[in-house]
Write an enzyme that holds these catalytic residues in place. Structure first.
Site, PDB file in Angstrom:
ATOM      1  N   THR A   1       0.836  -1.200   0.000  1.00  0.00           N
ATOM      2  CA  THR A   1       0.000   0.000   0.000  1.00  0.00           C
ATOM      3  C   THR A   1       0.869   1.247   0.000  1.00  0.00           C
ATOM      4  OG1 THR A   1      -1.615  -1.163   1.340  1.00  0.00           O
ATOM      5  CG2 THR A   1      -1.715   1.247   1.395  1.00  0.00           C
TER       6      THR A   1
ATOM      7  N   GLY B   1      -3.528  -6.702   5.615  1.00  0.00           N
ATOM      8  CA  GLY B   1      -4.668  -5.972   6.162  1.00  0.00           C
ATOM      9  C   GLY B   1      -5.428  -6.739   7.235  1.00  0.00           C
TER      10      GLY B   1
ATOM     11  N   ARG C   1     -13.285  -8.379  -1.034  1.00  0.00           N
ATOM     12  CA  ARG C   1     -12.413  -8.309   0.158  1.00  0.00           C
ATOM     13  C   ARG C   1     -11.926  -6.865   0.364  1.00  0.00           C
ATOM     14  NH1 ARG C   1      -6.864  -6.602   1.122  1.00  0.00           N
ATOM     15  NH2 ARG C   1      -6.065  -7.769   2.879  1.00  0.00           N
TER      16      ARG C   1
ATOM     17  N   GLY D   1      -9.240  -4.465   2.714  1.00  0.00           N
ATOM     18  CA  GLY D   1      -8.100  -4.515   3.635  1.00  0.00           C
ATOM     19  C   GLY D   1      -8.183  -3.397   4.671  1.00  0.00           C
ATOM     20  N   ASP D   2      -7.050  -3.133   5.301  1.00  0.00           N
ATOM     21  CA  ASP D   2      -6.988  -2.100   6.340  1.00  0.00           C
ATOM     22  C   ASP D   2      -6.932  -0.682   5.761  1.00  0.00           C
ATOM     23  OD1 ASP D   2      -4.346  -3.004   5.379  1.00  0.00           O
ATOM     24  OD2 ASP D   2      -3.663  -1.279   6.521  1.00  0.00           O
TER      25      ASP D   2
END
Ligand code: GLY
Length: 317
Positions: free
Chosen positions: A151, A205, A179, A181-182
């Protein structure tokens, strides 16, 4: 009137170089952050963000991104956004909304299109090839899915003492459709308060979001810890807890900066990051953890830089 920025991964370097001039000239933290992240999103050879990002298991590129203003707390985010090249700009636009400021999938795309963002195919030939290769290997059980989740996450402090944080990611390669992620989750992938400082995360994540690591890093800076100590203690404490409770610990890295322009990082893998401050020209660092648990930060060697460039060029051959 100090200023500075810190960003995850080597891929931020060119954007940081270009935007550091604007930051020195007095541009806002938000504009500088959006400028750096847009540049990363638009470069097809960066295969974990934006255009050219690696797709999900169905072969579709789905992007997550977020923007936070540390002075007003305006925060916007998108998840699972398809066919829009600059999710960071959509997230920033959403941060102006009182309600509905975090949108997913079709809803996020509808908002983007309504606000003038062009739709385009984000899957490059090279990313499609990588997807096809990986699919075959997974079918042959030579490989598991889920590697590759770099990221771009960053924190910016401008001359007016305003701060911004943001993220952008295509998430895990071969992730399930839908899905998240963080990266778009406030407190987890990013957090910033201009009265204190900001933080951003990269890594797996599913593990990062269990610990709210960006918020925790900022909280520790508020308690008086230096950015260096705040990031490192946050990661070390969380890794121990995760190991104890969950039994598995994925790759995790953090960058942070306080409102004096002092910075810190933490990582449990080899991790590159980029810094530019009033007193330091844009610089790439490579970090790792030694066998006895010490954080090592150094400048990458010429060989490392050459290999990096070679790998990057190979992606478009
Ligand atoms: N940290 C990015 C992701 O897991 O999607």
């Amino acid at each position: 009137m100090t200023y500075g920025m810190i960003a995850t991964w080597r891929m931020a370097y060119e954007g940081v170089i270009h935007q550091s001039e604007h930051l020195a000239d007095g541009s806002s933290a938000g504009d500088v952050l959006e400028g750096v992240i847009k540049e990363v999103e638009e470069f097809a050879n960066f295969i974990s963000v934006g255009y050219g990002g690696l797709p999900n298991e169905d072969g579709t590129v789905q992007l997550d991104a977020a923007f936070m203003d540390g002075t007003t707390f305006e925060t916007g985010a998108v998840a699972g956004l398809e066919n829009i090249k600059n999710p960071i700009s959509v997230a920033r636009k959403l941060s102006k909304e009182r309600f509905n400021s975090f949108l997913i999938a079709e809803g996020a795309k509808k908002f983007a299109v309504k606000n003038g963002f062009e739709q385009e195919d984000l899957l490059t030939e090279k990313s499609k090839e990588k997807w096809e290769e990986k699919k075959k290997k997974i079918e042959l059980k030579e490989m598991t899915p889920y590697d590759g989740h770099d990221t771009i996450g960053m924190v910016v402090l401008d001359k007016a003492n305003h701060m911004a944080a943001g993220t952008s990611s295509s998430g895990l390669f071969m992730k399930k459709n839908g899905r998240v992620g963080d990266s778009p989750l406030p407190g987890s992938g990013f957090y910033v308060d201009s009265d204190i400082g900001g933080a951003a995360a990269t890594g797996l994540g599913e593990d990062l979001m269990k610990g709210m690591l960006s918020y925790e890093t900022v909280r520790k800076m508020e308690e008086g810890l230096s950015p260096e100590d705040a990031a490192q203690r946050t990661l070390e404490e969380f890794e121990k807890k995760l190991e104890r409770k969950y039994g598995k610990v994925g790759a995790m890295s953090l960058v942070c900066m306080n409102n004096k322009g002092e910075w810190g990082i933490a990582t449990n893998v080899e991790f590159t990051f980029v810094i530019a401050t009033k007193t330091q020209k844009p610089t790439i660092y490579i970090s790792n953890r030694s066998e006895d648990g010490q954080l090592i930060i150094e400048k990458p060697t010429k060989e490392w830089m050459k290999d990096y460039q070679g790998n990057l060029n190979n992606r478009i051959e």
